[in-house]
Design a protein around this motif. Structure first.
Motif, PDB file in Angstrom:
ATOM      1  N   TYR A 189       0.870  -1.177   0.000  1.00 18.24           N
ATOM      2  CA  TYR A 189       0.000   0.000   0.000  1.00 18.24           C
ATOM      3  C   TYR A 189       0.903   1.222   0.000  1.00 18.24           C
ATOM      4  O   TYR A 189       1.517   1.555   1.022  1.00 18.24           O
ATOM      5  CB  TYR A 189      -0.901  -0.019   1.228  1.00 18.24           C
ATOM      6  CG  TYR A 189      -2.044   0.975   1.173  1.00 18.24           C
ATOM      7  CD1 TYR A 189      -3.112   0.787   0.302  1.00 18.24           C
ATOM      8  CD2 TYR A 189      -2.052   2.097   1.995  1.00 18.24           C
ATOM      9  CE1 TYR A 189      -4.162   1.689   0.241  1.00 18.24           C
ATOM     10  CE2 TYR A 189      -3.098   3.007   1.949  1.00 18.24           C
ATOM     11  CZ  TYR A 189      -4.152   2.787   1.071  1.00 18.24           C
ATOM     12  OH  TYR A 189      -5.185   3.686   1.008  1.00 18.24           O
ATOM     13  N   ILE A 190       1.032   1.868  -1.164  1.00 17.24           N
ATOM     14  CA  ILE A 190       1.975   2.965  -1.324  1.00 17.24           C
ATOM     15  C   ILE A 190       1.253   4.206  -1.826  1.00 17.24           C
ATOM     16  O   ILE A 190       0.506   4.141  -2.807  1.00 17.24           O
ATOM     17  CB  ILE A 190       3.098   2.567  -2.318  1.00 17.24           C
ATOM     18  CG1 ILE A 190       3.811   1.285  -1.834  1.00 17.24           C
ATOM     19  CG2 ILE A 190       4.100   3.701  -2.482  1.00 17.24           C
ATOM     20  CD1 ILE A 190       4.787   0.727  -2.840  1.00 17.24           C
ATOM     21  N   ASP A 191       1.473   5.324  -1.150  1.00 15.40           N
ATOM     22  CA  ASP A 191       0.866   6.603  -1.550  1.00 15.40           C
ATOM     23  C   ASP A 191      -0.650   6.494  -1.730  1.00 15.40           C
ATOM     24  O   ASP A 191      -1.224   7.026  -2.688  1.00 15.40           O
ATOM     25  CB  ASP A 191       1.501   7.113  -2.847  1.00 15.40           C
ATOM     26  CG  ASP A 191       2.985   7.435  -2.676  1.00 15.40           C
ATOM     27  OD1 ASP A 191       3.356   7.830  -1.561  1.00 15.40           O
ATOM     28  OD2 ASP A 191       3.751   7.286  -3.647  1.00 15.40           O
ATOM     29  N   GLY A 192      -1.286   5.760  -0.812  1.00 13.81           N
ATOM     30  CA  GLY A 192      -2.738   5.663  -0.840  1.00 13.81           C
ATOM     31  C   GLY A 192      -3.293   4.720  -1.881  1.00 13.81           C
ATOM     32  O   GLY A 192      -4.506   4.701  -2.114  1.00 13.81           O
ATOM     33  N   ARG A 193      -2.444   3.927  -2.522  1.00 15.21           N
ATOM     34  CA  ARG A 193      -2.912   2.994  -3.541  1.00 15.21           C
ATOM     35  C   ARG A 193      -2.362   1.602  -3.281  1.00 15.21           C
ATOM     36  O   ARG A 193      -1.248   1.438  -2.770  1.00 15.21           O
ATOM     37  CB  ARG A 193      -2.459   3.448  -4.941  1.00 15.21           C
ATOM     38  CG  ARG A 193      -3.025   4.778  -5.388  1.00 15.21           C
ATOM     39  CD  ARG A 193      -2.685   5.039  -6.848  1.00 15.21           C
ATOM     40  NE  ARG A 193      -1.259   4.880  -7.098  1.00 15.21           N
ATOM     41  CZ  ARG A 193      -0.735   4.749  -8.316  1.00 15.21           C
ATOM     42  NH1 ARG A 193      -1.530   4.732  -9.375  1.00 15.21           N
ATOM     43  NH2 ARG A 193       0.570   4.638  -8.464  1.00 15.21           N
ATOM     44  N   SER A 195      -0.584  -1.653  -4.351  1.00 19.77           N
ATOM     45  CA  SER A 195       0.459  -1.914  -5.335  1.00 19.77           C
ATOM     46  C   SER A 195       0.851  -3.387  -5.292  1.00 19.77           C
ATOM     47  O   SER A 195       1.001  -3.963  -4.208  1.00 19.77           O
ATOM     48  CB  SER A 195       1.684  -1.041  -5.036  1.00 19.77           C
ATOM     49  OG  SER A 195       2.775  -1.395  -5.850  1.00 19.77           O
TER      50      SER A 195
END
Length: 204
Positions: A189-193, A195
């Motif tokens: 979960y990276i930068d709100g997305r 992945s």
């Protein structure tokens, strides 16, 4: 109830349990790193929750944390490394009996077996001593410790487990179709997305 759950570097098991059970206090390893907490900070947080609930006429509740805090709290990290000095300094500050060096077991990969280190007992003793400074030794707050390890995996999967496992499977499938080998399917979960990726096994 002072409850230790399984989970090393990632606290997702503890987080999922708390989202379903709604304990009165919960701390994740990642939060401790972000806040740069010491053992004193952790005990102060738990004790404050207990005292606030006591003042509201609720001398009961649950506290939850992952065993992975052994890897992020300085005093516990030193304990795992064989140095009982830092943890004993804290214990003596609260009037709790110091401990002797412990025999830390390791698995076949060389990782310390956190499940065998009974930090839930140490944390309970410290909370109990801290709360007693305010309420006295004869308070109506009773303390019980628990550790739920692999037994926690014997329950039906949650909605999170289902979606997470499905996404891991789909990622592995796509990697195979793309002729990518020697990797581990991963979900992050990276930068709100959300992945997905393949992590090279040699990097582990």
């Amino acid at each position: 109830h002072v409850i230790k759950l399984m989970g090393r570097h990632a606290s997702h098991v503890t987080l999922e349990v708390c989202l379903h059970a709604h304990p009165n206090a919960c701390v994740l390893s990642e939060e401790i790193l972000d806040y740069d907490w010491s053992l004193n900070d952790l005990i102060d947080y738990f004790s404050t929750v207990i005292l606030e609930r006591h003042d509201q006429g609720m001398p009961f509740g649950t506290i939850v944390f992952p065993e992975g805090i052994l890897d992020v709290i300085p005093e516990f990290k030193a304990l795992v490394d064989g140095d009982v000095g830092p943890i004993n300094n804290v214990l003596e500050t609260y009037g709790v009996t110091p401990i002797r060096p412990i025999d830390v077991q390791h698995d076949s990969h060389g990782n310390a077996n956190f499940s065998t280190i009974q930090i839930e007992s140490m944390i309970l003793d410290l909370i109990k001593a801290d709360v007693a400074k305010v309420l006295g030794e004869q308070s109506n707050v009773k303390f019980i410790e628990h550790f739920f390890g692999y037994s926690g995996r014997g329950v039906p999967p949650t909605e999170f487990d289902t979606h997470y496992s499905r996404l891991l499977g789909k990622t592995a499938y796509e990697l195979v179709l793309s002729n990518v080998t020697g990797v581990l399917a991963a979900v992050g979960y990276i930068d709100g997305r959300v992945s997905v990726s393949g992590i090279p096994l040699y990097s582990m």
